[in-house]
Each structure stands twice: as C-alpha cells, then as structure tokens.
Design an enzyme around this catalytic site. Structure first.
Site: not given
Length: 263
Positions: A60, A147
């Site tokens: 990523d 998150e």
C-alpha cells in the site's frame, strides 16, 4: 569508427538494454503474477505460516512513497497496491492521482482507500471519497481504513462508543458500495478491531494489520483476504520503505478473487 567511440556506443546500448538509471523499466505482460523480491529492514520471525510463503504479494502506498517505478516494482513482486486517496471530509492525498495513473499503466491491480475521521459525518466522507476516486474499469474494491487516529489535532480525542462506530462504518459503506458497485474491504488494526467488535461484520473481506505477530494470533478466528505484515519493506523500484502485504490464497485463488471482485 575509433575504439573510444565504439566503446562508448557499446556502453550506451548496454544501458538501454538493462534500463538506464532514472528511467522506467518496460511494462510487464498483462496478467502475470510475479514472485516477490522483497526485503525488510526490521524482519519479524512470525510463528505459523510466514507471510513470505504466500505467493501473491503487494503494497500500500501514499504520499510518503514519492518515487516509485511501478513497472520495476511490479516485476519485483508488487502484484497489487492499495493507494491512499482521502482522509476525513476534505483531505486528498497529494500522491494519489499519479500513483493511480502510473500503477494502472504498469498493470498493477489497484484499489483506493479512505482513512476515516470521527469528527466528520460518514456521509460527507463517503461523498469526498467518491468525488476524488474515479470509477476505473478493473479497479479493486474500495477500502475503508478504520483505526484510532492519535495525530489529528481535531479528531484524536474523539472515540465514539463501539455501537456508534459500527453504525458510521455501515453508513459510509452503503453509499460507497452503491456508487462503485463493489462491497468495500475493511482495513483495521488489532486494537481498533477489538475495541469496536468488528468481528460482528459478516460478509466483508478484511485487510488486517499485524506487524508483530501472525495475523491468526492477532485476530483469532477472523477470516481475512489481505495481511499487512510490515511497514519497513524494501522493493526494487521504490525509494524508501513501504508497507508489505499478502493475499490469503494461491495464485488460482487470486485469479478467481479478481474475477469476482474487480469492477
């Protein structure tokens, strides 16, 4: 032709054949799955099945990866990439557009992800993501990155109850899924997963972060499609460190998953 000029010409031809420094490697054939040629600055001795044993690997990337030769990276095992697109309701990653374009040109399977903020409504965040991520043929499903965010000056202290968190996730997912025609993937961390009871999300593909222990230990009993196992990867074609990820399955499983999930 003088010997000096002949040697210079031979040197130039060698550079063209091998790829001169600073130039992009040629595109790889479409559909080829490349074995990973990854290293790690801080490798972990994972118990159980090590991530290096999974045949399909990728990365990523965000603005921190500001120099990527995508053709070279693909040939060294970057078969897929999740690219950071947006944060909250008004932040666009400055590297997203060129990462999206260049990864696609190199034949890397790519999807976009949104980093969620709890100080903006899920509807506004979904619209912001949709505004900035093109509906591109062949794209991977969008990703909702959930998150706790300790760095935001405005949102770090906001931690809604777990039931509210799950409700906000479902509202964002509903809008984004309707627009892209793909059910989003859920990315999360062990603490956020446990704090908010994300095991209750059924029928979703999970992309799970676990860089200190095996993903099966960090999320007992949770099925998953992608595992982010390192933040300190080194890959030819990418300047600096990058997150390393694996797909949970064989090469045949990967091909079947793509067929079922790509737009």
């Amino acid at each position: 032709m003088s010997l000096t000029r002949r040697l210079a010409l031979l040197s130039l031809l060698a550079l063209v054949a091998c790829g001169a420094p600073g130039t992009n490697a040629p595109p790889a054939p479409e559909g080829v799955i490349f074995a990973p040629n990854f290293s790690d600055i801080h490798p972990v001795d994972f118990q159980g099945r090590a991530p290096q044993r999974f045949p399909v690997q990728g990365i990523d990337a965000a603005r921190f990866q500001d120099s990527i030769d995508w053709n070279k990276a693909r040939r060294n095992g970057v078969n897929f990439a999740f690219l950071k697109a947006t944060e909250g309701g008004d932040l666009l990653d400055p590297a997203f557009k060129h990462h999206w374009r260049d990864a696609g040109r190199a034949g890397v399977e790519r999807g976009a992800y949104h980093f969620y903020y709890f100080c903006t409504s899920p509807e506004d965040q979904a619209r912001w993501f949709i505004r900035n991520v093109p509906r591109t043929p062949g794209m991977l499903p969008p990703v909702l990155d959930m998150e706790w965010n300790p760095f935001s000056p405005t949102c770090a202290h906001i931690r809604p109850p777990a039931r509210d968190v799950r409700d906000q996730m479902r509202r964002w997912i509903k809008i984004v899924e309707a627009h892209f025609g793909q059910r989003p993937i859920i990315y999360t961390t062990p603490k956020f997963y446990e704090d908010n009871g994300l095991r209750s999300f059924r029928g979703y593909d999970f992309w799970l972060r676990s860089t200190a222990e095996n993903v099966s230990e960090a999320y007992p009993g949770q099925s998953w499609k992608f595992w982010q196992y390192s933040a300190t990867g080194i890959i030819p074609g990418i300047v600096g460190e990058v997150d390393l990820n694996v797909f949970n399955g064989s090469r045949a499983d990967w091909t079947a998953w793509l067929a079922a999930h790509k737009r």
